[in-house]
Motif scaffolding. Structure first.
Motif, PDB file in Angstrom:
ATOM      1  N   ARG A 129       0.837  -1.197   0.000  1.00  0.00           N
ATOM      2  CA  ARG A 129       0.000   0.000   0.000  1.00  0.00           C
ATOM      3  C   ARG A 129       0.870   1.244   0.000  1.00  0.00           C
ATOM      4  NH1 ARG A 129      -5.554  -1.231   3.269  1.00  0.00           N
ATOM      5  NH2 ARG A 129      -5.871  -3.315   2.408  1.00  0.00           N
ATOM      6  N   LEU A 130       0.636   2.119  -0.964  1.00  0.00           N
ATOM      7  CA  LEU A 130       1.370   3.366  -1.051  1.00  0.00           C
ATOM      8  C   LEU A 130       0.607   4.478  -0.347  1.00  0.00           C
ATOM      9  CD1 LEU A 130       2.642   3.368  -4.745  1.00  0.00           C
ATOM     10  CD2 LEU A 130       3.773   2.501  -2.703  1.00  0.00           C
ATOM     11  N   ARG A 131       1.361   5.321   0.369  1.00  0.00           N
ATOM     12  CA  ARG A 131       0.753   6.488   1.007  1.00  0.00           C
ATOM     13  C   ARG A 131       0.447   7.545  -0.054  1.00  0.00           C
ATOM     14  NH1 ARG A 131       5.354   5.392   3.599  1.00  0.00           N
ATOM     15  NH2 ARG A 131       6.345   7.355   2.932  1.00  0.00           N
ATOM     16  N   ALA A 132      -0.331   8.552   0.333  1.00  0.00           N
ATOM     17  CA  ALA A 132      -0.675   9.618  -0.615  1.00  0.00           C
ATOM     18  C   ALA A 132       0.575  10.308  -1.146  1.00  0.00           C
ATOM     19  CB  ALA A 132      -1.597  10.641   0.067  1.00  0.00           C
ATOM     20  N   SER A 133       1.583  10.506  -0.293  1.00  0.00           N
ATOM     21  CA  SER A 133       2.811  11.153  -0.739  1.00  0.00           C
ATOM     22  C   SER A 133       3.549  10.292  -1.758  1.00  0.00           C
ATOM     23  CB  SER A 133       3.723  11.441   0.460  1.00  0.00           C
ATOM     24  OG  SER A 133       4.109  10.232   1.103  1.00  0.00           O
ATOM     25  N   GLN A 134       3.443   8.959  -1.630  1.00  0.00           N
ATOM     26  CA  GLN A 134       4.112   8.080  -2.582  1.00  0.00           C
ATOM     27  C   GLN A 134       3.411   8.096  -3.940  1.00  0.00           C
ATOM     28  OE1 GLN A 134       4.026   4.650   0.137  1.00  0.00           O
ATOM     29  NE2 GLN A 134       6.262   4.604   0.009  1.00  0.00           N
ATOM     30  N   TRP A 135       2.082   8.129  -3.935  1.00  0.00           N
ATOM     31  CA  TRP A 135       1.355   8.303  -5.203  1.00  0.00           C
ATOM     32  C   TRP A 135       1.730   9.636  -5.837  1.00  0.00           C
ATOM     33  CZ3 TRP A 135      -0.879   4.630  -7.841  1.00  0.00           C
ATOM     34  CH2 TRP A 135      -1.399   3.518  -7.189  1.00  0.00           C
ATOM     35  N   GLY A 136       1.869  10.667  -5.011  1.00  0.00           N
ATOM     36  CA  GLY A 136       2.309  11.958  -5.529  1.00  0.00           C
ATOM     37  C   GLY A 136       3.710  11.880  -6.111  1.00  0.00           C
ATOM     38  N   GLY A 137       4.575  11.075  -5.487  1.00  0.00           N
ATOM     39  CA  GLY A 137       5.916  10.883  -6.014  1.00  0.00           C
ATOM     40  C   GLY A 137       5.908  10.222  -7.375  1.00  0.00           C
ATOM     41  N   LEU A 138       5.050   9.215  -7.568  1.00  0.00           N
ATOM     42  CA  LEU A 138       4.911   8.584  -8.878  1.00  0.00           C
ATOM     43  C   LEU A 138       4.472   9.604  -9.927  1.00  0.00           C
ATOM     44  CD1 LEU A 138       3.176   5.188  -7.991  1.00  0.00           C
ATOM     45  CD2 LEU A 138       5.456   5.470  -8.960  1.00  0.00           C
ATOM     46  N   ALA A 139       3.501  10.443  -9.554  1.00  0.00           N
ATOM     47  CA  ALA A 139       3.014  11.448 -10.493  1.00  0.00           C
ATOM     48  C   ALA A 139       4.110  12.456 -10.840  1.00  0.00           C
ATOM     49  CB  ALA A 139       1.798  12.166  -9.897  1.00  0.00           C
ATOM     50  N   LEU A 140       4.910  12.864  -9.849  1.00  0.00           N
ATOM     51  CA  LEU A 140       6.006  13.799 -10.100  1.00  0.00           C
ATOM     52  C   LEU A 140       7.032  13.196 -11.052  1.00  0.00           C
ATOM     53  CD1 LEU A 140       6.994  15.572  -6.745  1.00  0.00           C
ATOM     54  CD2 LEU A 140       6.153  16.626  -8.848  1.00  0.00           C
ATOM     55  N   SER A 141       7.385  11.921 -10.817  1.00  0.00           N
ATOM     56  CA  SER A 141       8.379  11.276 -11.668  1.00  0.00           C
ATOM     57  C   SER A 141       7.882  11.151 -13.104  1.00  0.00           C
ATOM     58  CB  SER A 141       8.738   9.887 -11.111  1.00  0.00           C
ATOM     59  OG  SER A 141       9.450  10.003  -9.900  1.00  0.00           O
ATOM     60  N   LYS A 255       8.128   0.103  -5.379  1.00  0.00           N
ATOM     61  CA  LYS A 255       9.260   0.996  -5.190  1.00  0.00           C
ATOM     62  C   LYS A 255      10.333   0.752  -6.249  1.00  0.00           C
ATOM     63  CE  LYS A 255       8.764   1.930  -0.236  1.00  0.00           C
ATOM     64  NZ  LYS A 255       7.485   1.285  -0.024  1.00  0.00           N
ATOM     65  N   LEU A 256      10.589  -0.510  -6.564  1.00  0.00           N
ATOM     66  CA  LEU A 256      11.556  -0.810  -7.625  1.00  0.00           C
ATOM     67  C   LEU A 256      11.091  -0.232  -8.951  1.00  0.00           C
ATOM     68  CD1 LEU A 256      12.417  -4.545  -6.836  1.00  0.00           C
ATOM     69  CD2 LEU A 256      13.969  -2.609  -6.624  1.00  0.00           C
ATOM     70  N   SER A 257       9.809  -0.401  -9.232  1.00  0.00           N
ATOM     71  CA  SER A 257       9.280   0.059 -10.507  1.00  0.00           C
ATOM     72  C   SER A 257       9.358   1.567 -10.626  1.00  0.00           C
ATOM     73  CB  SER A 257       7.828  -0.415 -10.652  1.00  0.00           C
ATOM     74  OG  SER A 257       7.480  -0.565 -11.993  1.00  0.00           O
ATOM     75  N   ALA A 258       9.204   2.287  -9.514  1.00  0.00           N
ATOM     76  CA  ALA A 258       9.300   3.740  -9.553  1.00  0.00           C
ATOM     77  C   ALA A 258      10.670   4.190 -10.035  1.00  0.00           C
ATOM     78  CB  ALA A 258       9.003   4.320  -8.169  1.00  0.00           C
ATOM     79  N   PHE A 259      11.706   3.428  -9.713  1.00  0.00           N
ATOM     80  CA  PHE A 259      13.047   3.804 -10.125  1.00  0.00           C
ATOM     81  C   PHE A 259      13.230   3.755 -11.637  1.00  0.00           C
ATOM     82  CE2 PHE A 259      16.570   4.920  -7.436  1.00  0.00           C
ATOM     83  CZ  PHE A 259      16.034   4.838  -6.167  1.00  0.00           C
ATOM     84  N   THR A 260      12.400   2.978 -12.330  1.00  0.00           N
ATOM     85  CA  THR A 260      12.579   2.880 -13.782  1.00  0.00           C
ATOM     86  C   THR A 260      12.265   4.191 -14.487  1.00  0.00           C
ATOM     87  OG1 THR A 260      10.311   2.049 -14.132  1.00  0.00           O
ATOM     88  CG2 THR A 260      12.047   0.408 -13.750  1.00  0.00           C
ATOM     89  N   LEU A 288      15.075  16.983 -11.866  1.00  0.00           N
ATOM     90  CA  LEU A 288      14.748  17.300 -10.482  1.00  0.00           C
ATOM     91  C   LEU A 288      13.373  16.758 -10.093  1.00  0.00           C
ATOM     92  CD1 LEU A 288      16.075  20.976 -10.173  1.00  0.00           C
ATOM     93  CD2 LEU A 288      17.071  18.886  -9.211  1.00  0.00           C
ATOM     94  N   LEU A 289      12.415  16.814 -11.029  1.00  0.00           N
ATOM     95  CA  LEU A 289      11.093  16.250 -10.754  1.00  0.00           C
ATOM     96  C   LEU A 289      11.172  14.747 -10.517  1.00  0.00           C
ATOM     97  CD1 LEU A 289       8.717  18.072 -13.294  1.00  0.00           C
ATOM     98  CD2 LEU A 289       8.686  18.252 -10.793  1.00  0.00           C
ATOM     99  N   VAL A 290      11.944  14.052 -11.349  1.00  0.00           N
ATOM    100  CA  VAL A 290      12.090  12.604 -11.190  1.00  0.00           C
ATOM    101  C   VAL A 290      12.738  12.279  -9.852  1.00  0.00           C
ATOM    102  CG1 VAL A 290      13.237  10.546 -12.085  1.00  0.00           C
ATOM    103  CG2 VAL A 290      12.157  12.150 -13.659  1.00  0.00           C
ATOM    104  N   ILE A 291      13.803  12.986  -9.518  1.00  0.00           N
ATOM    105  CA  ILE A 291      14.498  12.733  -8.252  1.00  0.00           C
ATOM    106  C   ILE A 291      13.580  13.019  -7.063  1.00  0.00           C
ATOM    107  CG2 ILE A 291      16.401  13.516  -6.787  1.00  0.00           C
ATOM    108  CD1 ILE A 291      17.958  14.043  -9.405  1.00  0.00           C
ATOM    109  N   ALA A 292      12.827  14.129  -7.133  1.00  0.00           N
ATOM    110  CA  ALA A 292      11.893  14.441  -6.049  1.00  0.00           C
ATOM    111  C   ALA A 292      10.820  13.371  -5.916  1.00  0.00           C
ATOM    112  CB  ALA A 292      11.247  15.809  -6.303  1.00  0.00           C
ATOM    113  N   GLY A 293      10.324  12.879  -7.063  1.00  0.00           N
ATOM    114  CA  GLY A 293       9.321  11.824  -7.025  1.00  0.00           C
ATOM    115  C   GLY A 293       9.853  10.543  -6.410  1.00  0.00           C
ATOM    116  N   LEU A 294      11.081  10.168  -6.772  1.00  0.00           N
ATOM    117  CA  LEU A 294      11.683   8.957  -6.212  1.00  0.00           C
ATOM    118  C   LEU A 294      11.909   9.107  -4.712  1.00  0.00           C
ATOM    119  CD1 LEU A 294      14.259   8.042  -8.992  1.00  0.00           C
ATOM    120  CD2 LEU A 294      12.122   6.870  -8.459  1.00  0.00           C
ATOM    121  N   TYR A 295      12.263  10.302  -4.281  1.00  0.00           N
ATOM    122  CA  TYR A 295      12.440  10.527  -2.840  1.00  0.00           C
ATOM    123  C   TYR A 295      11.122  10.304  -2.102  1.00  0.00           C
ATOM    124  CZ  TYR A 295      12.825  12.991   1.581  1.00  0.00           C
ATOM    125  OH  TYR A 295      12.759  13.305   2.912  1.00  0.00           O
TER     126      TYR A 295
END
Length: 317
Positions: A129-141, A255-260, A288-295
Motif C-alpha cells: 500500500r502506497l501512502r498519498a505522498s508516494q502516489w504523488g511521487g509517482l506522479a512527479l516522476s 518501489k523498484l518500478s518507480a526507479f525505472t 529534479l522532478l524525477v528525483i523528487a518523485g523517487l524521494y
C-alpha cells in the motif's frame, strides 16, 4: 492484519544496495534504446527483439549451470512461467508495433506508465500500500519524464494516438509480468528460471510477429550492429533482466518500478553524447522532478520502524 505485516518490504525504503543496482539497470536500459536505434539500419526492430531473446537463452543456461540451478526440475512453476512468458513476448510486440505509429519520444513516456500499473496491482494483489505522498511521487516522476521528452505535442492524429495506446498496453504487460513473478510460485523459483520461461516463450512469439510483418535482413549486419545485438542479448536480457527479477523477488515491486522512471532520462543523456542530439532546456528541471518523485516514493513511513535486519541488504543476482 496490516498490509505491512502481509508484505513487510512495502513499508520500508529500498536499501542502498538495491538503489545501486537499480541505477545500474536504468543506465543500461537507457543506453539500450540507443543500441536499438543504431542497429535499425541493419536489423528491423522485431527481428532485433527475436535475436536478443534467442541469444539470451544460452547465457541464462550457462549462468544457471555455474550456479547449480536446476532449470528443468518440476517445481510447480510451469503454468505461471508460461503465462509470464506470454506476457513478456506480447509486451514487446505491442511496444514495437506502437513505435511504428507514434514517435519514439512519446513511446518512452507512455511505456513508463508501467510503475502506475505495478502500484495498482501491488495494492490489489500483493498487499503493498502506497501512502498519498508516494502516489504523488509517482506522479512527479512521470511528469518529469514527460517534461524531459517534450510531450504534449501538437501534431497528434488518430494514428499517433493508436500507437500511444499500444505502447501503454506494452507498459501494462511489463507491469503484469512483474506482478506474476512477485505473486505466484515463480517467487520461490531462482531468477534464472523465472526469466528463462519468459525468454524462451517470447522467441516464437516475436519470431512470428517479425515474419507476419514481413521483416527480413536485406544485408549482412555490420560489426557495429552485431556488437549492439550482442549487448542487447548478453547484457540487457541475459544479465540485467536477471538482476531485475532477482530484485523483484526480494524487494517492494512498486518501489523498484518507480526507479525505472530514471531510464528515459539516461536515454536522453546517452542520445546527447552518442547521437549528438541536443537536450531540451527543461531537462534539468525534469531530472529534479524525477528525483523528487523517487524521494517521495522511497521515503520511510515514520509510523513504521525500520528493523535492523542484515537480510535487507541482500539481493539475489
Amino acid at each position: 492484519m496490516s498490509s505491512d505485516e502481509i508484505n513487510p518490504s512495502s513499508g520500508r525504503p529500498l536499501p542502498p544496495a538495491a538503489v545501486a543496482w537499480m541505477l545500474m539497470l536504468c543506465l543500461s536500459w537507457g543506453f539500450n534504446q540507443i543500441a536499438v536505434k543504431l542497429a535499425l539500419p541493419d536489423v528491423p526492430p522485431m527481428l532485433q527483439a527475436t535475436i536478443r531473446s534467442a541469444g539470451a537463452l544460452p547465457v541464462l543456461l550457462l549462468i544457471a549451470r555455474l550456479r547449480g540451478v536446476k532449470m528443468f526440475e518440476r517445481d510447480g512453476t510451469l503454468g505461471a512461467g508460461l503465462f509470464a512468458g506470454l506476457l513478456f513476448g506480447l509486451e514487446f510486440v505491442l511496444l514495437f508495433q506502437g513505435l511504428k505509429l507514434t514517435s519514439a519520444s512519446r513511446a518512452v513516456v507512455f511505456l513508463y506508465t508501467a510503475p502506475f500499473f505495478v502500484a495498482l496491482g501491488s495494492y490489489q494483489f500483493l498487499g503493498e500500500r502506497l501512502r498519498a505522498s508516494q502516489w504523488g511521487g509517482l506522479a512527479l516522476s512521470f511528469a518529469g519524464v514527460a517534461l524531459a521528452i517534450g510531450v504534449p505535442q501538437a501534431d497528434v492524429d488518430a494514428r499517433v494516438l493508436l500507437g500511444d495506446l499500444l505502447v501503454v498496453g506494452g507498459g501494462a504487460l511489463w507491469a503484469a509480468t512483474t506482478l506474476v513473478v512477485k505473486g505466484t510460485a515463480l517467487l520461490q523459483a531462482p531468477p534464472e528460471k523465472a526469466l528463462g520461461y519468459q525468454v524462451a516463450v517470447s522467441v516464437p512469439i516475436l519470431g512470428f510477429a517479425a515474419w507476419s510483418w514481413g521483416e527480413t535482413l536485406t544485408r549482412v549486419p555490420g560489426p557495429l550492429a552485431l556488437s549492439l545485438l550482442a549487448y542487447q542479448a548478453i547484457w540487457v536480457v541475459g544479465l540485467t533482466f536477471l538482476i531485475w527479477f532477482g530484485l523483484v523477488k526480494t524487494h517492494s515491486a512498486s518501489k523498484l518500478s518507480a526507479f525505472t522512471f530514471i531510464t528515459p532520462l539516461f536515454g536522453v543523456v546517452a542520445s546527447y553524447f552518442i547521437l549528438h542530439e541536443t537536450p531540451t532546456p527543461v531537462f534539468g528541471a525534469a531530472a529534479l522532478l524525477v528525483i523528487a518523485g523517487l524521494y517521495l516514493v522511497n521515503r520511510p513511513d515514520p509510523a513504521i520502524p525500520v528493523p535492523n535486519d542484515p537480510l535487507l541488504n541482500v539481493t539475489k543476482t
